[in-house]
Design a protein around this motif. Structure first.
Motif, short mmCIF file in Angstrom:
data_model
loop_
_atom_site.label_atom_id
_atom_site.label_comp_id
_atom_site.label_asym_id
_atom_site.label_seq_id
_atom_site.Cartn_x
_atom_site.Cartn_y
_atom_site.Cartn_z
N ASP A 222 -0.44 0.17 7.04
CA ASP A 222 -1.52 -0.42 6.25
C ASP A 222 -1.12 -1.79 5.72
O ASP A 222 -1.94 -2.72 5.67
CB ASP A 222 -1.89 0.52 5.08
N THR B 199 0.82 -1.22 0.00
CA THR B 199 0.00 0.00 0.00
C THR B 199 0.84 1.26 0.00
O THR B 199 0.32 2.36 -0.13
CB THR B 199 -0.87 0.06 1.27
N ARG C 268 -1.46 -4.23 8.56
CA ARG C 268 -2.87 -4.48 8.85
C ARG C 268 -3.45 -5.48 7.84
O ARG C 268 -4.09 -6.46 8.22
CB ARG C 268 -3.65 -3.18 8.81
#
Lengths: 189, 189
Positions: free
Chosen positions: A87, A82, A90
């Motif tokens: 992110d 990303t 995650r």
């Protein structure tokens, strides 16, 4: 399967079919009865092959389960990219968790725990490799990241621990919480 | 053992000896060959009892290993009580780690992972109870603490994960590091 009706001189074709049938049988039996109930005769009967062909190729049921665990516990997908390590982590944790929380995978994970005893398997080595790649890429982009050790201890370990030992305590929001906590460990100041 | 030469009408005495011999045999066999090699006939031979007496009392080898794991994975000691939750957690984690990192205990831990599959055992439930007691006592003294969930995820989970799946990566300073990181997760501001 159409290959069954097409005799061929390549023993590789027959051999590959046997290997696939045996691996599927291991996964089915673990899903049905748990890893401690899987035996070579049971796998042979399910796969439609002779027990001796399993002993010849894999040696014992432990090596066979170790091989299947290593193959099947690996979510087969590209790493998240990303542009932001938080992110990425995650998405990565959510995917790992979603993959391993499925009952068959959870059983394979537990089976592989026993095999870690003899150093027969480390089905989680790929997770460490992936964490390294995520961290290296973020560093290359000048981002500050947790260490690979911290990612393993505070993100991978709780996911694996909960799935393995306390399957009743897992919920879908769990990976998010862990990533937020990992962030607190590593934030500066 | 002197009780052998003193016949008694209390079957409890004989029965307790059998139970102790069987449990010791399970632990010895796991230490020698790994949990996946433990069978009822092997345990019976080692303990000097008949296989049928094992099947009668425990049902199968899984239940027997689960019982031994639950009993032996529990470090038998009072909880640390230093008056400070950070010091308590440090002492507690060090003790847990020292206990479980011993080869026999690590093998029992791996064996109990497989059994967690059927909900047959949760040999780590006592760890959660202990974390709850440490936290409640600190709260009663007005101290700020991590939650029980955070203690399980960021202190117990990495210890169990490393011992179970990556035994080569553990070192003695590891529990200290985890407690310091847990502290960063929970510190205010």
């Amino acid at each position: 399967m159409s290959s069954d009706s097409v005799p061929t001189r390549r023993t590789g074709g027959r051999s590959a079919l046997v290997i696939a049938a045996v691996r599927d049988a291991v996964e089915d039996l673990i899903a049905e009865s748990g890893a401690d109930k899987v035996t070579v005769p049971a796998v042979a009967a399910r796969a439609g092959v002779s027990p001796s062909s399993i002993y010849r190729r894999w040696g014992d049921v432990g090596s066979l389960v170790a091989e299947v665990a290593t193959l099947r516990l690996d979510p087969d997908r590209p790493l998240p990219d990303t542009g932001n390590i938080g992110d990425d982590l995650r998405a990565w944790a959510r995917e790992l968790y979603g993959h391993l929380a499925r009952p068959t995978k959870a059983s394979l994970l537990r089976a592989s725990a026993v095999l870690a005893d003899d150093g027969e398997t480390n089905c989680l080595a790929s997770r460490r490799d992936e964490a390294e790649r995520l961290v290296e890429r973020a560093h290359a982009h000048g981002q500050f990241t947790p260490s690979v050790r911290q990612i393993m201890d505070h993100l991978v370990a709780p996911i694996i621990y909960r799935i393995t030992f306390e399957p009743d305590t897992v919920d879908a929001g769990f990976p998010e919480t862990l990533v937020a906590e990992l962030d607190r460990i590593t934030e500066t100041g």
